[in-house]
Design an enzyme around this catalytic site. Structure first.
Site, mmCIF file in Angstrom:
data_model
loop_
_atom_site.group_PDB
_atom_site.id
_atom_site.type_symbol
_atom_site.label_atom_id
_atom_site.label_comp_id
_atom_site.label_asym_id
_atom_site.label_seq_id
_atom_site.Cartn_x
_atom_site.Cartn_y
_atom_site.Cartn_z
ATOM 1 N N LYS A 148 0.861 -1.175 0.000
ATOM 2 C CA LYS A 148 0.000 0.000 0.000
ATOM 3 C C LYS A 148 0.902 1.230 0.000
ATOM 4 O O LYS A 148 1.795 1.362 0.839
ATOM 5 C CB LYS A 148 -0.884 0.013 1.247
ATOM 6 C CG LYS A 148 -1.888 -1.129 1.317
ATOM 7 C CD LYS A 148 -3.121 -0.827 0.510
ATOM 8 C CE LYS A 148 -4.209 -1.861 0.750
ATOM 9 N NZ LYS A 148 -5.450 -1.548 0.007
ATOM 10 N N ASP A 178 -0.411 -0.528 -4.526
ATOM 11 C CA ASP A 178 -1.807 -0.093 -4.511
ATOM 12 C C ASP A 178 -1.860 1.318 -3.943
ATOM 13 O O ASP A 178 -1.567 1.538 -2.762
ATOM 14 C CB ASP A 178 -2.639 -1.045 -3.647
ATOM 15 C CG ASP A 178 -4.123 -0.692 -3.621
ATOM 16 O OD1 ASP A 178 -4.517 0.272 -4.319
ATOM 17 O OD2 ASP A 178 -4.885 -1.378 -2.918
ATOM 18 N N GLU A 204 -2.440 -0.499 -8.601
ATOM 19 C CA GLU A 204 -3.895 -0.457 -8.440
ATOM 20 C C GLU A 204 -4.349 0.983 -8.234
ATOM 21 O O GLU A 204 -3.778 1.714 -7.423
ATOM 22 C CB GLU A 204 -4.329 -1.291 -7.231
ATOM 23 C CG GLU A 204 -4.169 -2.777 -7.415
ATOM 24 C CD GLU A 204 -4.711 -3.550 -6.220
ATOM 25 O OE1 GLU A 204 -5.741 -3.118 -5.644
ATOM 26 O OE2 GLU A 204 -4.108 -4.570 -5.867
ATOM 27 N N ASP A 229 -9.626 -0.862 -9.438
ATOM 28 C CA ASP A 229 -10.203 -1.426 -8.227
ATOM 29 C C ASP A 229 -11.454 -0.633 -7.860
ATOM 30 O O ASP A 229 -12.568 -0.984 -8.230
ATOM 31 C CB ASP A 229 -9.165 -1.399 -7.105
ATOM 32 C CG ASP A 229 -9.658 -2.014 -5.810
ATOM 33 O OD1 ASP A 229 -10.850 -2.393 -5.737
ATOM 34 O OD2 ASP A 229 -8.876 -2.112 -4.852
ATOM 35 N N LYS A 256 -13.576 -7.514 -5.905
ATOM 36 C CA LYS A 256 -13.936 -7.727 -4.502
ATOM 37 C C LYS A 256 -15.428 -8.033 -4.442
ATOM 38 O O LYS A 256 -16.250 -7.120 -4.508
ATOM 39 C CB LYS A 256 -13.594 -6.497 -3.677
ATOM 40 C CG LYS A 256 -12.110 -6.193 -3.633
ATOM 41 C CD LYS A 256 -11.822 -4.881 -2.936
ATOM 42 C CE LYS A 256 -10.306 -4.656 -2.858
ATOM 43 N NZ LYS A 256 -9.965 -3.298 -2.402
#
Length: 353
Positions: A148, A178, A204, A229, A256
């Site tokens: 992240k 991400d 992402e 995403d 997701k």
């Protein structure tokens, strides 16, 4: 603590759906409704009130459940504006349909004949904290690591990436990053060029969603493959899904099920992406092991998987013990390890309405 560019999470509220027949109350199908705070479109103050109403409506329908009518029930009962509730009901019905054993998709994953490769997830924090996580993931046998980025100083994040690359080539360790939409048009091009120095597999959501012209340009020109995403959230109609992917042309999509409205909706994204030669992988969204188990079994329905994002269950101190295990960068289902729902008896984390 789970740090992202949207802030640090220290807890998550989730609701469990239990479906059973009055004549056999011990046979219970379970599903999880867990909207992700600040991201799910059904993260609303009236969530629980609406969930209660859906449960009452479901009970009044006095349904027989079959594999073919689950999508019909979901459309008529819930619709598309409550994706995490839809995911929970769909999971519970599939579990009920298959004997209430937490086996929603009987496949080689559940019989322990197949492992699912997953990435090791490194959460945002101080440079030392992130480096420590990286070392732990590599020592645990992960060969794909996702970091992240976008919350601490960008130069510090580059130091971390450079540290990894000095020790491991891209053939040894695959790096994903991400940004959770942390960049904008004033810095995104410069930062993508800088990140490209570290042989990044994909980035992402480099910018916030709903900027179609800028996102399409990034997907076309970025030196790092772009994975969408948050961009997918809120598109539930098949035509809208296809239109979005055709217009933006990303290299990958991140799926997701809790945020996209369940398995049938996710399957539509997969089939649409494959027709357009777009890669994909599935990621959990901080579900407990109830939701993670359902997502993992669904993911195992597909062949030739890239490393998936199914490791977030490790974050919790009070997760539900389950057959899910992680070993050397793979998620596996150990049927010898039983489910233990005694944790749900704690009033600290359980509510009955």
């Amino acid at each position: 603590e789970a740090g992202t560019s949207r802030g640090v999470l220290t807890e998550k509220t989730t609701w469990l759906i239990k479906i059973y027949d009055d004549s056999q109350p011990m046979l219970v199908g379970m599903g999880e409704c867990g909207p992700l705070k600040g991201l799910s479109i059904d993260d609303r103050p009236d969530f629980e009130d609406n969930l209660q109403q859906f449960c009452q409506n479901f009970n009044r329908l006095d349904l027989e459940i079959y594999s073919w009518n689950i999508p019909i029930i979901l459309d008529q009962l819930i619709g598309n504006q409550w994706p995490s509730i839809r995911f929970g009901f769909e999971s519970a019905m599939l579990d009920y349909l298959h004997g209430c054993k937490r086996v929603l998709f009987p496949n080689d994953f559940v019989s322990n004949k197949r492992l699912i490769p997953i990435n090791g997830l490194v959460w945002m924090g101080s440079q030392d904290f992130m480096l420590k996580q990286v070392e732990e993931k590599i020592a645990a046998g992960f060969d794909t690591i996702k970091l992240k980025i976008g919350a601490i100083d960008f130069e510090q994040e580059c130091v971390i990436l450079a540290h990894i690359r000095r020790r491991f080539s891209k053939q040894e360790i695959t790096l994903r990053v991400d940004a959770n939409g942390a960049f904008d048009e004033t810095n995104v091009y410069e930062r993508l060029q800088r990140l490209a120095e570290f042989d990044i597999h994909s980035i992402e959501q480099p910018i916030q969603p709903r900027q179609p012209e800028l996102m399409a340009e990034l997907c076309e020109t970025s030196p790092i493959p772009v994975a969408l995403d948050e961009e997918l959230i809120g598109s539930y109609d098949y035509a809208a899904k296809r239109r979005l992917l055709k217009n933006l042309k990303p290299q990958y999509v991140i799926l997701k099920p809790t945020l996209l409205g369940g398995f049938e909706s996710t399957r539509e994204w997969i089939e649409t992406a494959q027709r357009l030669d777009i890669g994909w992988w599935v990621t959990s969204a901080l579900e407990s092991n109830i939701g993670l188990n359902a997502i993992a079994q669904f993911t195992a329905e597909f062949e030739n998987l890239l490393p998936q994002g199914l490791g977030t269950g490790q974050l919790y101190h009070n997760n539900i013990p389950s057959p899910l295990m992680i070993n050397k960068g793979h998620l596996l289902y150990n049927s010898q390890q039983p489910w233990d729902f005694s944790v749900l008896n704690s009033s600290r984390i359980s509510r009955t309405a």
